[in-house]
Structures are given as structure tokens and as C-alpha cells.
Design a protein around this motif. Structure first.
Motif, PDB file in Angstrom:
ATOM      1  N   ASN A  85       0.819  -1.214   0.000  1.00  0.00           N
ATOM      2  CA  ASN A  85       0.000   0.000   0.000  1.00  0.00           C
ATOM      3  C   ASN A  85       0.852   1.263   0.000  1.00  0.00           C
ATOM      4  O   ASN A  85       0.770   2.087   0.895  1.00  0.00           O
ATOM      5  N   LYS A  86       1.648   1.399  -0.990  1.00  0.00           N
ATOM      6  CA  LYS A  86       2.440   2.612  -1.173  1.00  0.00           C
ATOM      7  C   LYS A  86       1.791   3.408  -2.301  1.00  0.00           C
ATOM      8  O   LYS A  86       1.156   2.856  -3.181  1.00  0.00           O
ATOM      9  N   LYS A  89       2.267   6.246  -8.629  1.00  0.00           N
ATOM     10  CA  LYS A  89       1.884   7.281  -9.585  1.00  0.00           C
ATOM     11  C   LYS A  89       1.394   6.617 -10.870  1.00  0.00           C
ATOM     12  O   LYS A  89       1.990   5.640 -11.333  1.00  0.00           O
ATOM     13  N   PRO A  90       0.314   7.142 -11.441  1.00  0.00           N
ATOM     14  CA  PRO A  90      -0.183   6.591 -12.706  1.00  0.00           C
ATOM     15  C   PRO A  90       0.929   6.584 -13.765  1.00  0.00           C
ATOM     16  O   PRO A  90       1.677   7.551 -13.896  1.00  0.00           O
ATOM     17  N   GLY A  91       1.051   5.471 -14.454  1.00  0.00           N
ATOM     18  CA  GLY A  91       2.047   5.355 -15.508  1.00  0.00           C
ATOM     19  C   GLY A  91       3.389   4.820 -15.049  1.00  0.00           C
ATOM     20  O   GLY A  91       4.239   4.498 -15.868  1.00  0.00           O
ATOM     21  N   ASP A  92       3.609   4.702 -13.744  1.00  0.00           N
ATOM     22  CA  ASP A  92       4.871   4.168 -13.224  1.00  0.00           C
ATOM     23  C   ASP A  92       4.779   2.643 -13.265  1.00  0.00           C
ATOM     24  O   ASP A  92       4.390   1.990 -12.293  1.00  0.00           O
ATOM     25  N   LYS A  98       5.422  -3.851  -9.022  1.00  0.00           N
ATOM     26  CA  LYS A  98       5.822  -4.220  -7.654  1.00  0.00           C
ATOM     27  C   LYS A  98       4.598  -4.317  -6.748  1.00  0.00           C
ATOM     28  O   LYS A  98       4.477  -5.246  -5.955  1.00  0.00           O
ATOM     29  N   LEU A  99       3.692  -3.358  -6.871  1.00  0.00           N
ATOM     30  CA  LEU A  99       2.455  -3.375  -6.094  1.00  0.00           C
ATOM     31  C   LEU A  99       1.669  -4.651  -6.375  1.00  0.00           C
ATOM     32  O   LEU A  99       1.220  -5.338  -5.448  1.00  0.00           O
ATOM     33  N   ASP A 104      -0.214 -10.054  -4.978  1.00  0.00           N
ATOM     34  CA  ASP A 104      -0.308 -11.476  -5.343  1.00  0.00           C
ATOM     35  C   ASP A 104       0.302 -12.366  -4.254  1.00  0.00           C
ATOM     36  O   ASP A 104      -0.244 -13.423  -3.934  1.00  0.00           O
ATOM     37  N   MET A 105       1.447 -11.927  -3.675  1.00  0.00           N
ATOM     38  CA  MET A 105       2.067 -12.705  -2.595  1.00  0.00           C
ATOM     39  C   MET A 105       1.150 -12.716  -1.366  1.00  0.00           C
ATOM     40  O   MET A 105       1.002 -13.754  -0.703  1.00  0.00           O
TER      41      MET A 105
END
Length: 182
Positions: A85-86, A89-92, A98-99, A104-105
Motif C-alpha cells: 500500500n504505497k 503514480k499513474p504510468g509508473d 511491484k504493487l 499477489d504474494m
């Protein structure tokens, strides 16, 4: 016992004493991990994650301690969920990937608990949070509704787990249904 009395330092000393006498003791590992998480210090979550991985390994090797393995999986799921939950930014694309990996984990950890303990409302709530984080809002809504029902069926245990109602409200807001969020 020390932790139950509110003696955190005593609990940490108990864990150290047991670990010195019996390295890898599942009860000591579970308490050690809990104490790290309970401190709510995000900088120490990596250490907690290592403790819970060690706990899983110990109980798998001993072919016992299913409750402790479920606890470890639930804790790992929560760690993955909270570290996911970090702000992204859109497009990153790298941050988004990573999110999604973290979610998924977390989802897999919660599902492991549910395969062994299908009625675990904490793991089910975690699944709903992961689905919402992955923008699977209809699925998340269904899960939170089931968790609410399960908590009520557990003789009014909604006071023990108020999150499903709050999470359901967030999902309704994300779905553009603010009238249902109240």
C-alpha cells in the motif's frame, strides 16, 4: 505469559530464553514475530517477515503446528499487503508491477490459510483487501459481504473484526456507489 500481563520486555526475554534453549521453537518464533509486528514499526517488517518464514519452515519440517503455520501465513499476508500500500503514480509501470507482485504474494498467503481453515475470517478479509487492491471490486465486495456474514455468525464477532464493513464501504466508494457505502 509475560505479554498477556502487558510486560513486553518480559515477553522479549522469554522469547530469547526459549530461542537459546530450543532454536526454532515454533511458539517462540510466533511470539517474536508478533512482538515485531505489534511495535508497528514498518522498518522492522522485513525482520518480522524473516521470522514468519522461519516459523513456516520449522512447522513444515516438524509436520505439525498447523495453527502456527496458519498464523505465519496470515502474518506474511498482512506484511505483503501493508508493504504494497504505497502511493503509486499513474504510468509508473515498475511501481505498479511491484504493487501487483506484493498483492499477489499476500493473496497467496491468505489463500494458504483458507485452504487449511476455510472459516478464517481474518484470511478472508485479507483476500478481499487484495482483490480490492488489484481493482477487482465486484469480487472484493462479495468477499467482504461473506466476511461480514461470517463474523455475525460467529456470535457477534464483528467487534473483533470491524474491517469488513469499513472495507466494504471503501469498495462501494471506488465503485461509484457512495449511497451504499453508508
Amino acid at each position: 505469559m509475560a505479554f498477556a500481563r502487558g510486560d513486553r520486555a518480559g515477553a522479549e526475554a522469554e522469547v530469547a530464553r526459549v530461542e537459546a534453549a530450543q532454536p526454532g521453537h515454533p511458539g517462540a518464533l510466533a511470539l517474536k514475530g508478533f512482538l515485531i509486528l505489534e511495535s508497528r514499526d514498518a522498518d522492522r517488517w522485513e525482520a518480522a517477515k524473516e521470522v514468519f518464514h522461519q516459523l513456516k519452515k520449522e512447522v513444515e519440517e516438524s509436520r505439525g503446528g498447523r495453527d502456527k503455520e496458519n498464523y505465519a501465513n496470515l502474518a506474511l499476508g498482512n506484511i505483503f499487503l501493508h508493504t504494497a500500500n504505497k502511493e503509486v503514480k499513474p504510468g509508473d509501470k515498475e511501481a505498479i508491477a511491484k504493487l501487483e507482485r506484493r498483492l499477489d504474494m499476500a493473496l497467496e498467503s491468505f489463500k494458504k490459510v483458507l485452504r487449511r481453515a476455510p472459516g478464517n475470517i481474518y484470511a478472508a478479509n485479507g483476500v478481499g483487501c487484495c482483490l480490492a487492491g488489484l481493482d477487482l471490486l465486484d469480487e472484493a465486495r462479495e468477499v467482504f459481504l461473506q466476511v461480514q456474514e461470517g463474523a455475525r455468525a460467529a456470535r457477534g464477532a464483528t467487534h473483533l473484526l470491524p474491517d469488513p464493513s469499513l472495507n466494504l464501504g471503501h469498495v462501494y466508494l471506488a465503485m461509484g456507489r457512495p449511497q451504499d457505502a453508508v
